[in-house]
Structure formats: structure tokens, C-alpha cells
Design an enzyme around this catalytic site. Structure first.
Site, short mmCIF file in Angstrom:
data_model
loop_
_atom_site.label_atom_id
_atom_site.label_comp_id
_atom_site.label_asym_id
_atom_site.label_seq_id
_atom_site.Cartn_x
_atom_site.Cartn_y
_atom_site.Cartn_z
CB SER A 133 14.91 -9.71 127.20
OG SER A 133 14.83 -8.61 126.32
CE LYS A 182 17.21 -5.85 128.23
NZ LYS A 182 16.92 -7.31 128.26
#
Length: 258
Positions: A48, A109
Site C-alpha cells: 500500500s 500510511k
């Protein structure tokens, strides 16, 4: 051997055992202390955050960057609420945090939205508070096999946030649902997180109720990822030690994270 010698040796063995146990306890306490207040290692298990972080990267996360919450401590005991000695994340930081749906799970993230920000994606471009984030097309990301052969080329963009933070994102598809969204208004005390691999990231664009990240509460932040200390590609096998050395990505070791 008389009784006094036996007793003396028995006491000596007991003392040695106690010294060893005490040393072990001290070592554990020091390790836990460093992990709690200074740096904690994390392993990257997914794509990701490509191309910034690869599967098999191991990173050190600064625990003091954002201060401390109950999630900074092993087993997350409810010893206090909120954060202490805290400072706010900067837009563009790569941060580790606890998943709001299940705080036993760690996510990593990039911090895109701060409290009060309005975030939106339009045709794959990021908008913050109604303004497009500056970006430029750069050379493709090349996914290679263990022999160096190019398996896939993926579109790359360099983004520059309003505060000057720069990083690279991937665009796998022009028709992904995350490329066009409504406007997200970040609540007070929360942050909006996104993966650099924009079309392959369950992040704040997806509500937590359906498996996404949603808005991340400030006390769920663990720390800022600052350095890759080792990187191992997927050709290594845990049960085959002779594969470990060849699987090391030497160029990524002890490198900073932007």
C-alpha cells in the site's frame, strides 16, 4: 567434601542463577523502555505504500515524534487518555497508527489531511481545501523479478504538498473508485491518511465500517517512520538461511524515509 563446602557451592550456584535472572530482567526492561519511548521496529507486509516502502522493508519508528498515548505502551494499558508530550504530525509524514476498527492492528500510511482540512480526489489528482496538490509525471515504476527482469511498469507521479513535502505515488488504473471521491472534512482531533500506492490502499478514503481506515484519532498515532534499517525481498525463505544474504536489498538499508 565437608558440609560447609557443599553449602558454599550451593549458595554460589544460587547467586549465579539470580545474577543471570536479574541481568535478563534488566535487559527486557531496557528493551521495553526503548520500544516505548524511543524507537520501535516495524515490518512492511503489504504494497500500500509503494514505491516509498516495499514488502520486506523493516523500519524504525520514532515514538517521541508525536508524544505518547496508551497505544505507545506494550499491551496498551488504559493508564491515561489522550496524548502526553505530544506534537502534531506534519502533512506528508509517514506514520504508524492503530486501526480505529481494531486497535490491536498496526497500519502505516502518509498523513495527508490535518484537522479541519477538506480532502478530495478528482480524476486521480489530490485536492486539499479546494486547491489541487502540485504533481508532475515522472518515469515509470518498474516491478522486477529476482533476476532483474522488468515484469510490470506502473505510472508514477511526484506530489508536492502545500508545506513542501515531496514523495512519489503510483497510479495503477485510471478508473479506480478511489480516484474520484466526495469531499472529506477531517474532524477535530483526527487525521486523514493515504497510501502512496493510491489504487491499492485501504485508507481514509474508505470508511472504517467497511474495512477502511476512516479518520484516525490523534491518540491512535504510534509514531513517525524515519529510517529503513533492513530490506529483504520475497525470494528469501525462513527455513533456508542460505537464501537470506542474496535477498537483501543493500541499496535500501539505513536510508531515510520521505
Amino acid at each position: 567434601m565437608d558440609q560447609e563446602q557443599v553449602v558454599a557451592k550451593s549458595k554460589a550456584r544460587g547467586s549465579d542463577i539470580w545474577d543471570s535472572l536479574r541481568t535478563l530482567v534488566y535487559a527486557v526492561l531496557i528493551a521495553v523502555g526503548i520500544r516505548t519511548v524511543a524507537y520501535e521496529p516495524f515490518h512492511i507486509p503489504s504494497e500500500s505504500m509503494l514505491p516509498t516502502l516495499l514488502v520486506g522493508d523493516y523500519v524504525f519508528v520514532s515514538k517521541f515524534a508525536y508524544g505518547y498515548s496508551k497505544y505507545s505502551v506494550i499491551f496498551s494499558p488504559p493508564i491515561f487518555e489522550g496524548r502526553i508530550l505530544g506534537s502534531a504530525p506534519r502533512r506528508g509524514d509517514v506514520a504508524v497508527f492503530r486501526w480505529p476498527q481494531d486497535p490491536s492492528i498496526d497500519y502505516i500510511k502518509r498523513v495527508i489531511g490535518l484537522p479541519g482540512d477538506r480532502i478530495q480526489m478528482r480524476d486521480g489528482a489530490l485536492y486539499i481545501n479546494g486547491e489541487p496538490v502540485k504533481r508532475r509525471r515522472i518515469e515509470d515504476f518498474e516491478r522486477r523479478d529476482r533476476f532483474g527482469n522488468v515484469q510490470e511498469r506502473i505510472e508514477q507521479w511526484e506530489e508536492t504538498l502545500p508545506n513542501g513535502a515531496q514523495y512519489i505515488t503510483l497510479n495503477l488504473s485510471k478508473y479506480n473508485s478511489g480516484d474520484n471521491t466526495g469531499v472529506y472534512t477531517v474532524p477535530a482531533g483526527h487525521y486523514f491518511m493515504m497510501g502512496d500506492n493510491r489504487d491499492n490502499s485501504q485508507d481514509s478514503r474508505v470508511p472504517v465500517e467497511v474495512g477502511g481506515v476512516g479518520y484516525v484519532p490523534a491518540d491512535h498515532l504510534i509514531g513517525r517512520a524515519e529510517i529503513r534499517w533492513i530490506s529483504i525481498d520475497q525470494s528469501a525463505s525462513l527455513l533456508k538461511p542460505w537464501t537470506w544474504f542474496g535477498a537483501l536489498r543493500w541499496s535500501r538499508m539505513f536510508t531515510g524515509i520521505n
